[in-house]
Design an enzyme around this catalytic site. Structure first.
Site, PDB file in Angstrom:
ATOM      1  CG  ASP A  26      31.380  45.848  35.488  1.00  0.00           C
ATOM      2  OD1 ASP A  26      30.450  46.517  35.895  1.00  0.00           O
ATOM      3  OD2 ASP A  26      32.364  46.190  34.585  1.00  0.00           O
ATOM      4  CG  ASN A  29      28.769  48.091  32.960  1.00  0.00           C
ATOM      5  OD1 ASN A  29      29.452  49.049  33.356  1.00  0.00           O
ATOM      6  ND2 ASN A  29      29.045  46.803  32.317  1.00  0.00           N
ATOM      7  CD  GLU A  51      36.399  44.717  31.031  1.00  0.00           C
ATOM      8  OE1 GLU A  51      37.466  45.165  30.628  1.00  0.00           O
ATOM      9  OE2 GLU A  51      35.341  45.593  30.895  1.00  0.00           O
TER      10      GLU A  51
END
Length: 620
Positions: free
Chosen positions: A507, A509, A360
């Protein structure tokens, strides 16, 4: 061994002494776009002959020439005797004589104007009251050995380093392609106790070889240099590239003066920049302060300090939904990009990492903030943007430990459609058109970098970085994405660089209870796993999958790596090749009390809704 800071201070003092002593030294404001200060500096800059400060020719000014073979024109910059700075663009193939003629014309105009204004000119006026025309200036270029350069020689060949340009009685030493600064900026937000990392781009030089001087604003004047508003600039004792303001600097603006340099200790024109606002008070204790106690120094040879961190993209933090639904507990100013970047840069710099994998990362944040800041701490950055997005992945590696061999980034959807590596997976997915379409709609990417140890060239590493699909019911999509990722990594580590180990960060998730985590850890997943129907029967896509790696989570299974108001859980991992690497230590995560001081994350003391994973790895 000479201390680097002392050496830099000595070099700056030596150069400044040479500058002041040099005949022809002048203070002038650079007006040319190619050589002018940027970023609101607005101050005068000292311009002096370089690079040979210890052996300056008598009364020699400087003529700076920029000549790049790939460009059709070269530029020539010099200051005439009347103080006018001239910046000329000439064709590289043009005969030297034409350029010299143009210089003579420009110089002659100044002489003519001066003559009209002088009393002597009026006294020497002819019968009609007009001044006697000045004799045309003699403009010539001499080679380093003192021979006049023929006027038919092309500019690109004529303007060599060390040549001498003579305009009338004034001589200029030609400096061809000296180091120069093309961009110099300070962050918009400055906090006491947080590093100020300038953004600096150079040509024919490098920031690590440049010289820096920092100044603080002193209200009421009396400093080393005047500045607008009745204040003055006072030179600090800091000569490092990164400046750490203290509480004593609160309310004061900062100024940076930089002289660009290269590895041969050649230096170019100085540039200055002033901060747009004053230093403000910092937030006090941060969640990462206690972690920095474990990472004060760079890890030793043979160790690899690795960080994985979702840093929360600004495009997601700065929305009404984020402020009112996702993070209503977070003070609005703590969601502002400038504020969070101060915290993030201090946090990452304090980890003294060898490898950093970020998710991100806004494109502009990478280019304007993180890359310049981490470069100052010895880290080289690579960026891969998501398809049709403004954020992506960033991987940083320590330059004195690794060098980049190659990059092998992919977009999952494109690779699945077009790369023969994934033909079997594509055939397994084809009977499930709804799930297939969902996979192909995703913009997720995989960043893969192959690094080589600078200490032992036989040691190479494959560093993979990703951010999988976010939806809580998207377990089936994440399984397909990670299957594509592992097939691609297998190609890199088996076909392109046989037998090199992998570090797979990101990440994901996915909590440890999910099929994705089980698949990576165990090397297989059965077709009847519940995650194949994670979003209902319509998106079902049952299949069995395998991969050849022996991977484990280096940081184990923390209680959480993501802590927001409505959720907390472990979503981030550093997976390592258990056959080649082992864990030396895991840096403890912040305590629950630290994480929840302001209810949840992000907060005034933590820049993201995720927590960085940090571990020291070593070769087996």
């Amino acid at each position: 061994m000479v201390d680097a800071g002392l050496a830099g201070s000595f070099m700056w003092t030596f150069l400044r002494g040479g500058l002041r002593a040099a005949a022809g030294l002048s203070r002038l404001r650079c007006r040319s776009a190619a050589f002018a200060s940027s970023g609101g500096g607005g101050g005068d800059v000292v311009v002096a002959t370089a690079p040979a400060y210890g052996d300056l020719p008598g009364h020699m000014e400087r003529a700076v020439v920029r000549c790049v073979p790939s460009e059709p024109k070269l530029s020539i910059w010099f200051v005439l005797s009347d103080g006018r700075a001239k910046h000329m663009l000439r064709d590289q193939t043009e005969p030297l004589g034409r350029a010299l003629s143009r210089i003579a014309t420009n110089a002659g105009k100044g002489h003519a104007k001066a003559a009209k204004k002088s009393k002597k000119a009026r006294a020497e006026a002819g019968p009609a009251g007009e001044p006697v025309p000045a004799a045309p200036l003699d403009v010539r270029l001499f080679s380093r050995d003192g021979e006049a350069v023929a006027e038919e020689v092309p500019n690109a060949e004529a303007w060599q380093d060390g040549a001498v340009l003579q305009i009338g009685e004034v001589k200029y030493q030609v400096e061809r392609n000296p180091p120069s600064i093309t961009d110099l900026q300070l962050p918009r937000s400055l906090l006491a106790g947080f590093p100020v990392c300038p953004k600096i781009h150079t040509e024919f030089g490098a920031p690590q070889h440049s010289l820096f001087r920092w100044y603080r604003e002193q209200p009421g004047g009396g400093g080393d240099e005047p500045c607008p508003g009745g204040a003055a600039w006072v030179e600090t004792s800091d000569s490092e590239r990164v400046f750490m303001p203290t509480n004593a600097h609160i309310g004061m603006r900062l100024k940076l003066r930089c002289i660009p340099g290269n590895s041969q200790q050649r230096y170019g024109l100085p540039r200055e920049v002033e901060s747009s606002g004053p230093v403000e008070a910092g937030p006090g204790a941060c969640t990462f302060d206690s972690r920095h106690l474990y990472t004060k120094k760079v890890s030793g040879e043979g160790l690899i300090r690795t960080v994985s961190y979702n840093v929360l993209a600004d495009i997601y933090a700065q929305t009404e939904y984020s402020r009112t639904v996702l993070y209503p507990y977070c003070a609005p100013y703590a969601l502002e990009l400038d504020y969070r970047q101060n915290l993030l840069k201090k946090e990452l710099a304090g980890y003294s990492a060898d490898l950093i994998c970020l998710q991100e990362v806004d494109k502009s944040v990478f280019a304007d903030s993180l890359a310049p800041a981490l470069d100052a701490f010895g880290l080289e950055g690579l960026f891969r943007i998501k398809e049709k997005q403004h954020e992506g992945l960033a991987t940083f590696y320590r330059r004195d430990k690794f060098r980049l061999l190659s990059e092998h980034h992919i977009t999952f959807s494109e690779a699945l459609l077009s790369d023969p590596l994934h033909k079997d997976l594509q055939e397994k997915l084809a009977p499930y058109p709804v799930a297939q379409e969902k996979v192909l709609q995703r913009s997720s990417v995989l960043q893969v970098s192959v690094l080589q140890s600078t200490h032992d060239p036989s040691r190479k590493l494959c560093i993979a970085n990703t951010h999988l699909y976010w939806h809580p019911k998207g377990g089936n999509i994440r399984l397909i994405q990670v299957a594509v990722a592992l097939s691609h990594i297998r190609h890199v580590t088996c076909d392109l660089y046989p037998s090199i180990p992998v570090i797979f960060c990101g990440d994901f998730n996915s909590t440890p209870a999910t099929g994705m985590y089980s698949f990576i850890n165990n090397g297989n997943i059965s077709e009847d796993h519940e995650d194949w129907v994670s979003n209902g029967e319509e998106e079902r896509c049952n299949m069995s999958l395998t991969h050849p790696f022996k991977l484990r989570s280096a940081c184990g299974e923390p209680a959480y790596t993501n802590y927001v108001g409505g959720f907390h859980g472990c979503l981030d991992y550093i997976f390592i090749d258990r056959n080649a690497l082992e864990v030396e230590q895991v840096i403890p995560l912040p305590s629950h009390e630290e994480v929840t001081t302001y209810q949840a994350l992000p907060s005034v003391s933590h820049p993201s809704d995720h927590i960085a994973l940090i571990c020291d790895l070593k070769w087996k």
